[in-house]
Write an enzyme that holds these catalytic residues in place. Structure first.
Site, PDB file in Angstrom:
ATOM      1  N   ASN A 252     -11.604  -1.341  -6.119  1.00 19.42           N
ATOM      2  CA  ASN A 252     -10.954  -0.615  -5.026  1.00 19.42           C
ATOM      3  C   ASN A 252     -10.266   0.603  -5.633  1.00 19.42           C
ATOM      4  O   ASN A 252      -9.250   0.460  -6.306  1.00 19.42           O
ATOM      5  CB  ASN A 252      -9.936  -1.547  -4.347  1.00 19.42           C
TER       6      ASN A 252
ATOM      7  N   LYS B 187      -8.763   2.908  -4.085  1.00 16.77           N
ATOM      8  CA  LYS B 187      -7.603   3.341  -3.288  1.00 16.77           C
ATOM      9  C   LYS B 187      -7.649   4.872  -3.100  1.00 16.77           C
ATOM     10  O   LYS B 187      -8.722   5.421  -2.932  1.00 16.77           O
ATOM     11  CB  LYS B 187      -6.304   2.856  -3.940  1.00 16.77           C
TER      12      LYS B 187
ATOM     13  N   HIS C 267      -6.156  -4.935   3.512  1.00 11.21           N
ATOM     14  CA  HIS C 267      -5.476  -4.833   2.213  1.00 11.21           C
ATOM     15  C   HIS C 267      -3.966  -4.785   2.459  1.00 11.21           C
ATOM     16  O   HIS C 267      -3.519  -4.204   3.461  1.00 11.21           O
ATOM     17  CB  HIS C 267      -5.950  -3.573   1.483  1.00 11.21           C
TER      18      HIS C 267
ATOM     19  N   GLU D 150      -1.784  -2.995   1.288  1.00  4.59           N
ATOM     20  CA  GLU D 150      -1.272  -1.627   1.444  1.00  4.59           C
ATOM     21  C   GLU D 150      -1.515  -1.110   2.862  1.00  4.59           C
ATOM     22  O   GLU D 150      -0.710  -0.355   3.400  1.00  4.59           O
ATOM     23  CB  GLU D 150      -1.909  -0.711   0.374  1.00  4.59           C
TER      24      GLU D 150
ATOM     25  N   GLU E 187      -4.901 -11.574  -2.856  1.00  9.59           N
ATOM     26  CA  GLU E 187      -4.174 -10.593  -3.655  1.00  9.59           C
ATOM     27  C   GLU E 187      -2.674 -10.750  -3.420  1.00  9.59           C
ATOM     28  O   GLU E 187      -2.139 -10.211  -2.429  1.00  9.59           O
ATOM     29  CB  GLU E 187      -4.583  -9.171  -3.259  1.00  9.59           C
TER      30      GLU E 187
ATOM     31  N   GLY F 279      -0.789  -3.853  -8.985  1.00  8.81           N
ATOM     32  CA  GLY F 279      -0.310  -2.664  -9.692  1.00  8.81           C
ATOM     33  C   GLY F 279       0.964  -2.880 -10.492  1.00  8.81           C
ATOM     34  O   GLY F 279       1.602  -1.907 -10.891  1.00  8.81           O
TER      35      GLY F 279
ATOM     36  N   SER G 142      -3.667  -6.862 -10.702  1.00  5.40           N
ATOM     37  CA  SER G 142      -3.500  -6.672 -12.149  1.00  5.40           C
ATOM     38  C   SER G 142      -4.566  -7.368 -12.989  1.00  5.40           C
ATOM     39  O   SER G 142      -4.269  -7.872 -14.076  1.00  5.40           O
ATOM     40  CB  SER G 142      -2.088  -7.107 -12.578  1.00  5.40           C
TER      41      SER G 142
HETATM   42  P1  13P Z   1      -4.503  -3.527  -9.272  1.00  6.68           P
HETATM   43  O1  13P Z   1      -5.741  -4.116  -9.946  1.00  6.68           O
HETATM   44  O2  13P Z   1      -4.270  -2.103  -9.634  1.00  6.68           O
HETATM   45  O3  13P Z   1      -3.321  -4.418  -9.459  1.00  6.68           O
HETATM   46  O4  13P Z   1      -4.818  -3.507  -7.692  1.00  6.68           O
HETATM   47  C1  13P Z   1      -5.322  -4.639  -7.085  1.00  6.68           C
HETATM   48  C2  13P Z   1      -5.729  -4.302  -5.712  1.00  6.68           C
HETATM   49  O5  13P Z   1      -4.902  -4.042  -4.845  1.00  6.68           O
HETATM   50  C3  13P Z   1      -7.172  -4.256  -5.414  1.00  6.68           C
HETATM   51  O6  13P Z   1      -7.412  -4.183  -4.048  1.00  6.68           O
END
Ligand code: 13P
Length: 249
Positions: A9, A11, A93, A95, A163, A169, A209
């Site tokens: 992803n 983003k 997601h 976010e 997740e 992150g 992560s």
């Molecule tokens: P990270 O791997 O940067 O922690 O992000 C995970 C994520 O949100 C994938 O959708």
């Protein structure tokens, strides 16, 4: 047997030059034993799908609208993603849930729209740190699963990604026991709702992560069928070892 899936992803990251990373991935993993999916920003979808040429890397969107067209400024329909070369779309997601107030109901409506356009829905769920610390993780992810994944889900049209919000992150990763607990729980929930055959066909990804250094142990964890990777999917040099760990698992 569920086909393992390494999903990236990107983003809100990636401009034209990032397409070179896709070309490297395509060359490195020509004969991969797992499926590879990269979800770039929508602006790169068409060029990304041309760059990978369908094989072995698939291309996906990061969100879609629940309607197929209409007065929704700034939004994209599942059909549009499909036309731009996507075969999958990430939905719900954390976010999107946080930044755009997406509810489980919204995610379910978007999932149905994705299915109608022939896209695989990668439905995301996960608890916040507060929810984990108060001991309500299973209750939260159980509710999200029940309400975000509509009836009609199966292993062909849906993937579920767990997740934990606090692991995204942050470099913080749940213990392998914590990951196994949630993934085993999700499998059990899917089984009681859809029956064993369908439940066993739905892939469960872990996200938050995931890095080259921790991928192998995560992939060896019960009911983990792959990963949804953010930061470490941006560079082929980071994502390739994760794919290799999945291939070896
Ligand atoms: P990270 O791997 O940067 O922690 O992000 C995970 C994520 O949100 C994938 O959708």
């Amino acid at each position: 047997m569920r086909q393992k899936l390494a999903a990236g992803n990107w983003k809100m990251n990636g401009m034209g030059p990032a397409l070179a990373e896709l070309e490297t991935l395509t060359k490195t993993h020509k004969k991969s034993a797992c499926e590879i999916l990269i979800c770039p920003p929508a602006t790169l979808l068409s060029r990304a799908s041309e760059a990978v040429n369908g094989n072995p890397v698939a291309i996906g969107g990061q969100d879609c609208h629940a309607n197929s067209s209409g007065a929704h400024t700034g939004d994209l329909s599942a059909e549009m993603l499909r036309e731009a070369g996507a075969t999958a779309v990430i939905l719900g997601h954390s976010e999107r849930r946080a930044d755009h107030g997406e509810s489980n109901k919204t995610v379910a409506a978007k999932t149905m729209a994705a299915w109608e356009s022939g896209l695989i829905a990668v439905v995301c769920l996960g608890e916040t740190l507060e929810e984990r610390e108060s001991g309500s993780t299973l209750k939260i992810v159980g509710t999200q699963l029940a309400a975000s994944l509509p009836d009609g889900a199966n292993g062909v049209n849906s993937v579920v990604a767990y997740e934990p919000v606090w692991a995204i992150g942050t470099g913080k990763v749940p213990t392998l026991e914590q990951i196994a607990e949630v993934h085993n729980f999700l499998r059990t929930e899917l089984t009681s709702r859809f029956g064993e055959e369908i439940a066993d066909s739905i892939r469960l990804l872990y996200g938050g992560s995931v890095k080259p250094g921790n991928a192998a142990e995560i992939f060896a964890t019960s009911n983990v069928d792959g990963a949804l990777v953010g930061g470490a999917s941006l560079k082929a040099a980071d994502f390739s070892p994760i794919i290799q760990a999945l291939e070896a698992s």
